[in-house]
Enzyme design. Structure first.
Site, PDB file in Angstrom:
ATOM      1  N   ASN A  41       0.854  -1.194   0.000  1.00  0.00           N
ATOM      2  CA  ASN A  41       0.000   0.000   0.000  1.00  0.00           C
ATOM      3  C   ASN A  41       0.886   1.237   0.000  1.00  0.00           C
ATOM      4  O   ASN A  41       2.108   1.136   0.066  1.00  0.00           O
ATOM      5  CB  ASN A  41      -0.969  -0.031   1.189  1.00  0.00           C
ATOM      6  CG  ASN A  41      -0.237  -0.058   2.504  1.00  0.00           C
ATOM      7  OD1 ASN A  41       0.473   0.881   2.854  1.00  0.00           O
ATOM      8  ND2 ASN A  41      -0.382  -1.154   3.246  1.00  0.00           N
TER       9      ASN A  41
ATOM     10  N   ASP B  88      -5.161  -9.505  13.250  1.00  0.00           N
ATOM     11  CA  ASP B  88      -5.234  -8.076  13.590  1.00  0.00           C
ATOM     12  C   ASP B  88      -4.342  -7.836  14.816  1.00  0.00           C
ATOM     13  O   ASP B  88      -4.684  -8.228  15.932  1.00  0.00           O
ATOM     14  CB  ASP B  88      -6.686  -7.673  13.874  1.00  0.00           C
ATOM     15  CG  ASP B  88      -6.828  -6.154  13.959  1.00  0.00           C
ATOM     16  OD1 ASP B  88      -5.976  -5.512  14.605  1.00  0.00           O
ATOM     17  OD2 ASP B  88      -7.779  -5.614  13.373  1.00  0.00           O
TER      18      ASP B  88
HETATM   19  N1  CTP Z   1      -3.986  -3.019  12.282  1.00  0.00           N
HETATM   20  C1  CTP Z   1      -3.230  -4.039  12.832  1.00  0.00           C
HETATM   21  N2  CTP Z   1      -3.219  -5.281  12.256  1.00  0.00           N
HETATM   22  C2  CTP Z   1      -3.943  -5.528  11.156  1.00  0.00           C
HETATM   23  C3  CTP Z   1      -4.718  -4.500  10.570  1.00  0.00           C
HETATM   24  C4  CTP Z   1      -4.718  -3.254  11.161  1.00  0.00           C
HETATM   25  O1  CTP Z   1      -2.565  -3.815  13.844  1.00  0.00           O
HETATM   26  N3  CTP Z   1      -3.905  -6.735  10.606  1.00  0.00           N
HETATM   27  C5  CTP Z   1      -4.028  -1.717  12.946  1.00  0.00           C
HETATM   28  C6  CTP Z   1      -3.418  -0.574  12.170  1.00  0.00           C
HETATM   29  O2  CTP Z   1      -2.037  -0.431  12.483  1.00  0.00           O
HETATM   30  C7  CTP Z   1      -4.213   0.620  12.663  1.00  0.00           C
HETATM   31  C8  CTP Z   1      -5.591   0.047  12.931  1.00  0.00           C
HETATM   32  O3  CTP Z   1      -5.397  -1.357  13.081  1.00  0.00           O
HETATM   33  O4  CTP Z   1      -3.751   1.105  13.901  1.00  0.00           O
HETATM   34  C9  CTP Z   1      -6.622   0.324  11.881  1.00  0.00           C
HETATM   35  O5  CTP Z   1      -6.371  -0.359  10.739  1.00  0.00           O
HETATM   36  P1  CTP Z   1      -7.398  -0.406   9.495  1.00  0.00           P
HETATM   37  O6  CTP Z   1      -6.715  -1.208   8.459  1.00  0.00           O
HETATM   38  O7  CTP Z   1      -7.834   0.960   9.149  1.00  0.00           O
HETATM   39  O8  CTP Z   1      -8.634  -1.137  10.129  1.00  0.00           O
HETATM   40  P2  CTP Z   1      -9.509  -2.253   9.548  1.00  0.00           P
HETATM   41  O9  CTP Z   1      -9.853  -3.120  10.663  1.00  0.00           O
HETATM   42  O10 CTP Z   1      -8.860  -2.850   8.367  1.00  0.00           O
HETATM   43  O11 CTP Z   1     -10.812  -1.490   9.120  1.00  0.00           O
HETATM   44  P3  CTP Z   1     -11.352  -1.093   7.699  1.00  0.00           P
HETATM   45  O12 CTP Z   1     -10.618  -1.952   6.689  1.00  0.00           O
HETATM   46  O13 CTP Z   1     -12.762  -1.372   7.826  1.00  0.00           O
HETATM   47  O14 CTP Z   1     -11.047   0.365   7.531  1.00  0.00           O
END
Ligand code: CTP
Length: 400
Positions: free
Chosen positions: A208, A305
């Site tokens: 990304n 996550d």
């Molecule tokens: N994050 C993480 N591990 C992941 C995905 C995300 O630690 N596998 C953390 C990111 O570092 C950030 C937060 O979660 O602090 C938000 O990430 P985001 O990708 O925006 O959240 P999503 O759950 O993917 O929500 P959406 O895709 O619906 O925006």
């Protein structure tokens, strides 16, 4: 900045020892006093006379110099300093430190000290990457030894890769950080930053556009307040800050593992743009066109996550867990829901719609969401956002 600080500088035997002479000068320019110690191997690269002339101090060389023992014993020498710096830290010195050897002056001082120790490793790339050195590095980190570098680059031995000693200004910054007495002194903060790369095959990956700028600025600001920072970074476009413990990873799975190993921490800040999905059927060899015109079908699996996992930790959960939310619409509503879903204490939300110019830009406009509600900040340079956030983190977890 280093006025009245006393540094015991152990110079190891490597080609980078010549840079340590410059390091003496720069540390003294900052106001520190520097007492050099040369290993016998270091004397093959720099002379005691040059180290002594630049430090304007006696140079210590040999454990069994009885005159020195009468003047100042090795125990006292190791404790009279505010900080011990080992530069260059050779593979051999690191091994001795990790295993508790004390068979010459340098290793004895390192065993006898009760002061913080900072090492600037320097060695051939293969020696650096050797499992023994990496094991020793892990041991030293878990013993709270601070590490600066090594850098990537062309090496004196003709090879290229990690192993070159950090540049002198970076070592000085790391010394500053190690000695800074801020509200986060004695606190350990984990910061994730940058994008992750999820391989499709050995030469292709899914990524990304995150540059790592905000996470890097935040790590530097936390360091400046005295925190020990474990900086877990994906392949970012901005270089990591000096004076933090850099743990470079590529994939989300590696990031999760590195975060797991970095505990315990007083706070964990998740600024990384982690890929939500990895390619489950990634190929071990380069994928080839088979002439049929049919595109390969990639299968995806959801990545763990990391933020949600750390937020849900029972015993050992960091006192403060902060997530980031990059949104394009209904920023506060989406980010507030994300905070509850992920279980973190704060969410730093921002609007990354292309029109804002925030993603990849130098400024940021954030909304800080916590139990107290949503607080809108003005548009500010990313460095200033980082400084303000670091102060808020210090207010939340700092000592006095
Ligand atoms: N994050 C993480 N591990 C992941 C995905 C995300 O630690 N596998 C953390 C990111 O570092 C950030 C937060 O979660 O602090 C938000 O990430 P985001 O990708 O925006 O959240 P999503 O759950 O993917 O929500 P959406 O895709 O619906 O925006």
């Amino acid at each position: 900045m280093l006025a009245d600080k006393r540094i015991l500088l152990i110079i190891g035997g490597g080609i980078a020892a010549f840079k340590s002479l410059d390091l003496i000068r720069r540390l003294r320019d900052e106001g520190a006093s520097v007492t050099p110690v040369l290993t016998s191997a270091a004397e093959e690269f720099v002379t005691p006379l040059s180290a002594s002339a630049l430090a304007a101090q006696k140079v210590y060389r040999d454990l069994f110099d009885l005159t020195d023992e009468a003047e100042m014993g090795h125990i006292e020498l190791s404790r009279a300093a505010d900080l011990l710096v080992v530069a260059p830290a050779t593979a051999d010195l690191m091994a001795k430190m990790a295993h508790g050897h004390a068979n010459d002056l340098a290793s004895t001082l390192l065993m006898a000290t009760d002061k913080p120790v900072l090492i600037a490793p320097a060695m051939n790339v293969r020696m650096w990457e050797h499992p023994a050195t990496q094991r020793n590095l892990e041991t030293l980190k878990s013993d709270n030894v601070l590490v600066v570098g090594p850098d990537n680059g062309n090496m004196a031995c003709g090879e290229f890769g990690p192993g070159r000693m950090a540049e002198v200004p970076d070592i000085v910054r790391a010394v500053d950080a190690a000695l800074s007495d801020g509200p986060l002194t004695g606190k350990h903060v984990i910061v994730t930053s940058g994008p992750t790369h999820e391989p499709i095959d050995p030469v292709r990956y899914i990524a990304n556009r995150s540059s790592g700028a905000q996470g890097t600025a935040l790590a530097a600001a936390l360091r400046d307040l005295g925190a020990r920072v474990s900086f877990v970074t994906g392949p970012a476009t901005v270089p990591p800050p000096a004076g933090v413990d850099v743990i470079a990873v590529e994939t989300a799975a590696q990031m999760a593992e590195a975060v797991g190993r970095a505990h315990p921490a007083d706070a964990a800040i998740f600024a990384a743009a982690v890929a939500d999905w990895r390619v489950e059927n990634a190929s071990r060899s380069k994928m080839k066109k088979d002439g049929s015109g049919k595109a390969p079908a990639l299968e995806f699996a959801e990545n763990e996550d990391i933020l949600a996992g750390v937020s849900a930790m029972g015993a050992g959960r960091p006192g403060l867990v902060v997530g980031f939310a990059a949104e394009t619409d209904d920023v506060v509503a989406h980010a507030s829901a994300k905070r509850l879903r992920k279980g973190c204490d704060w969410i730093v939300a921002n609007d990354v719609s292309p029109a804002t110019g925030i993603m990849g830009g130098t400024e940021n406009r954030i909304v800080l969401i916590s139990d107290d509600g949503a607080e809108e900040w003005p548009r500010l340079p990313k460095d200033e956002v980082a400084r303000r956030l670091a102060r808020r983190i210090a207010d939340a977890i700092g000592g006095a």
